[in-house]
Design a protein around this motif. Structure first.
Motif, PDB file in Angstrom:
ATOM      1  N   TYR A   1      -9.286 -15.835  18.493  1.00  0.00           N
ATOM      2  CA  TYR A   1      -9.876 -17.191  17.726  1.00  0.00           C
ATOM      3  C   TYR A   1     -11.459 -17.071  18.849  1.00  0.00           C
TER       4      TYR A   1
ATOM      5  N   PRO B   1     -11.152 -15.178  11.741  1.00  0.00           N
ATOM      6  CA  PRO B   1     -12.010 -16.368  13.033  1.00  0.00           C
ATOM      7  C   PRO B   1     -13.609 -16.291  12.785  1.00  0.00           C
TER       8      PRO B   1
ATOM      9  N   MET C   1     -14.877 -17.329   9.266  1.00  0.00           N
ATOM     10  CA  MET C   1     -14.009 -18.920   9.041  1.00  0.00           C
ATOM     11  C   MET C   1     -15.465 -19.629   9.648  1.00  0.00           C
ATOM     12  N   ARG C   2     -15.806 -19.701  10.555  1.00  0.00           N
ATOM     13  CA  ARG C   2     -16.917 -20.327  11.202  1.00  0.00           C
ATOM     14  C   ARG C   2     -18.224 -20.850  11.163  1.00  0.00           C
TER      15      ARG C   2
ATOM     16  N   ALA D   1     -11.498 -21.988  15.033  1.00  0.00           N
ATOM     17  CA  ALA D   1     -10.688 -21.212  14.763  1.00  0.00           C
ATOM     18  C   ALA D   1      -9.772 -20.544  15.133  1.00  0.00           C
TER      19      ALA D   1
ATOM     20  N   CYS E   1      -6.821 -17.031  14.205  1.00  0.00           N
ATOM     21  CA  CYS E   1      -5.730 -16.548  13.260  1.00  0.00           C
ATOM     22  C   CYS E   1      -4.961 -15.839  13.349  1.00  0.00           C
TER      23      CYS E   1
ATOM     24  N   SER F   1      -6.384 -24.823   5.878  1.00  0.00           N
ATOM     25  CA  SER F   1      -6.330 -22.490   6.571  1.00  0.00           C
ATOM     26  C   SER F   1      -6.304 -22.089   5.216  1.00  0.00           C
TER      27      SER F   1
ATOM     28  N   THR G   1      -5.082 -18.206   9.340  1.00  0.00           N
ATOM     29  CA  THR G   1      -6.453 -18.558   9.992  1.00  0.00           C
ATOM     30  C   THR G   1      -7.051 -19.873   9.450  1.00  0.00           C
TER      31      THR G   1
ATOM     32  N   LEU H   1      -8.930 -23.970  11.168  1.00  0.00           N
ATOM     33  CA  LEU H   1     -10.237 -24.496  11.733  1.00  0.00           C
ATOM     34  C   LEU H   1      -9.534 -25.793  12.148  1.00  0.00           C
TER      35      LEU H   1
ATOM     36  N   ALA I   1      -7.155 -26.396  15.913  1.00  0.00           N
ATOM     37  CA  ALA I   1      -6.823 -25.441  15.607  1.00  0.00           C
ATOM     38  C   ALA I   1      -5.511 -24.504  15.853  1.00  0.00           C
TER      39      ALA I   1
END
Length: 420
Positions: free
Chosen positions: A228, A292, A295-296, A326, A328, A356, A381, A383, A390
């Motif tokens: 995370y 993660p 993703m951010r 995020a 995962c 996701s 994964t 958010l 999350a």
């Protein structure tokens, strides 16, 4: 517009391909060899350096190297000789990961904080040594062992058994011809990843991996069962300390030794008594931390890769991140990290919620179906505006996916909540 070749087949490579394809400067992203979730797969093995170079040249590709093996084999040096643009560290710089002994000696001579250690190639001498110690140890294979060549011991008997496993039984093959026996530092573990151009290093978002196979950090070490980002244990003060004492010092010390480090520098950190120590280096983005973190990510990753190889990171703005957490969750096949079944049909991809994303790792596509093809199969994964949200989102999406041998930890991210 440029084409990209991402080398590798894991969750990290799927995440890199996914993120790079969002750049408005990028045309086609190829992944070699890729997996069941990546697009534009090219069936060239990660260790076929000639084949990869030929493909990159013919298709005008900027190459991004995901895994450690081709980096250790010198893919970056080869591409540079051919005037092909490639992101990652040279073979010399990759020694930080390809030889744990080289890395420990490097840290020792450059005064970078790490656990005290000794090196052995003789099992009897190693066993005699651990019996003299009044603290627990970690036994590590020197070479690359897919994240599994580290045995954490709770007693001298376990240390003797670990020495037997690596040096005598050769469970990790040639990687275990020499071992490190180091003091076990107990504390809180976190991942600190930075992007370097050989001169400076820009920190990526903080993260925390979950290495053990079972809940509550029990069982065997794996390549990572979930991660995370960000982690509350790396406060601004701690980040500053890690950046100064470890990351900046590593880049500068490499430079002083005439080794330019370009690429992702990953420091596995143990925090004890509010001081960071390096457990190990990786010379690539972590997996599953990559999922993660990307993703951010709120910037064009391609721009930063170009700046890294051109030595121009100081011209770039500081990286920015979505103000969200995020998480995962790695979905694995039962039996991993030892033996596990393959070729099982996976279903449920159509019902994944919007917040996701499912990154593929050990999968393949056959006749339009996605089949399991590895130990760590998927990285689901998600958010959320809080870490709790999350976590909830990642597990809700994970529940939609099914196959016969599906297994996951149920506590990914929970330790993060306990630190608040």
């Amino acid at each position: 517009m440029v084409n990209i070749l991402v080398v590798g087949s894991g969750g990290r490579e799927h995440a890199l391909s996914w993120k790079l394809s969002q750049s408005d400067k990028v045309d086609t992203v190829f992944t070699s060899p890729g997996n069941g979730g990546t697009k534009n797969n090219v069936s060239i093995d990660v260790n076929d350096l000639d084949g990869l170079a030929d493909f990159a040249k013919k298709n005008n590709c900027f190459t991004v190297v995901g895994p450690e093996d081709p980096l250790a084999a010198g893919i970056v040096d080869k591409f540079n000789q051919l005037n092909l643009k490639v992101f990652g560290p040279s073979k010399k710089a990759a020694q930080l990961e390809s030889s744990k002994i080289w890395a420990k000696d490097f840290m020792k001579r450059n005064n970078i904080p790490t656990a005290r250690f000794e090196i052995f190639d003789d099992a009897t001498k190693a066993q005699d040594y651990v019996k003299t110690l009044d603290y627990n140890v970690v036994v590590k294979a020197d070479g690359l062992a897919a994240g599994k060549g580290v045995i954490v011991c709770d007693s001298p008997d376990e240390a003797v058994s670990a020495i037997q496993t690596i040096l005598v039984k050769k469970s990790f093959g040639e990687a275990g011809n020499r071992i490190i026996i180091e003091e076990r530092i107990d504390g809180i573990e976190a991942s600190y990843i930075a992007l370097s151009d050989g001169k400076i290093a820009l920190p990526m978002a903080s993260s925390q991996d979950h290495k053990r196979i079972y809940d509550d950090d029990k069982g065997l070490n794996t390549g990572g069962m979930g991660a995370y980002s960000p982690t509350p244990i790396i406060t601004d003060t701690m980040a500053e300390k890690i950046q100064k004492k470890i990351i900046d010092k590593t880049i500068q010390s490499m430079k002083n030794e005439s080794i330019e480090f370009k690429g992702f520098l990953y420091a596995g950190i143990m925090i004890r008594d509010n001081e960071p120590y390096v457990l190990e280096y990786n010379v690539r983005m972590g997996d599953p931390e990559c999922q993660p973190i990307l993703m951010r990510m709120d910037f064009d990753l391609y721009d930063y890769f170009v700046a890294s190889i051109e030595g121009k990171l100081s011209d770039m703005p500081l990286p920015t991140w979505k103000n969200q957490y995020a998480v995962c969750v790695v979905l694995a096949s039962k039996g991993y990290p030892e033996s596990y079944p393959k070729d099982e049909t996976i279903s449920g991809f159509d019902s994944i919620p919007n917040e996701s994303y499912v990154f593929h790792a050990g999968t393949k596509k056959v006749d339009g179906k996605i089949l399991s093809n590895g130990g760590r199969v998927l990285g689901v994964t998600a958010l959320g505006d809080s870490l709790e949200e999350a976590i909830k989102n990642a597990y809700a999406a994970s529940d939609k996916i099914s196959w016969n041998s599906k297994y996951c930890r149920t506590d990914i991210g929970k330790k993060g909540i306990s630190y608040f």
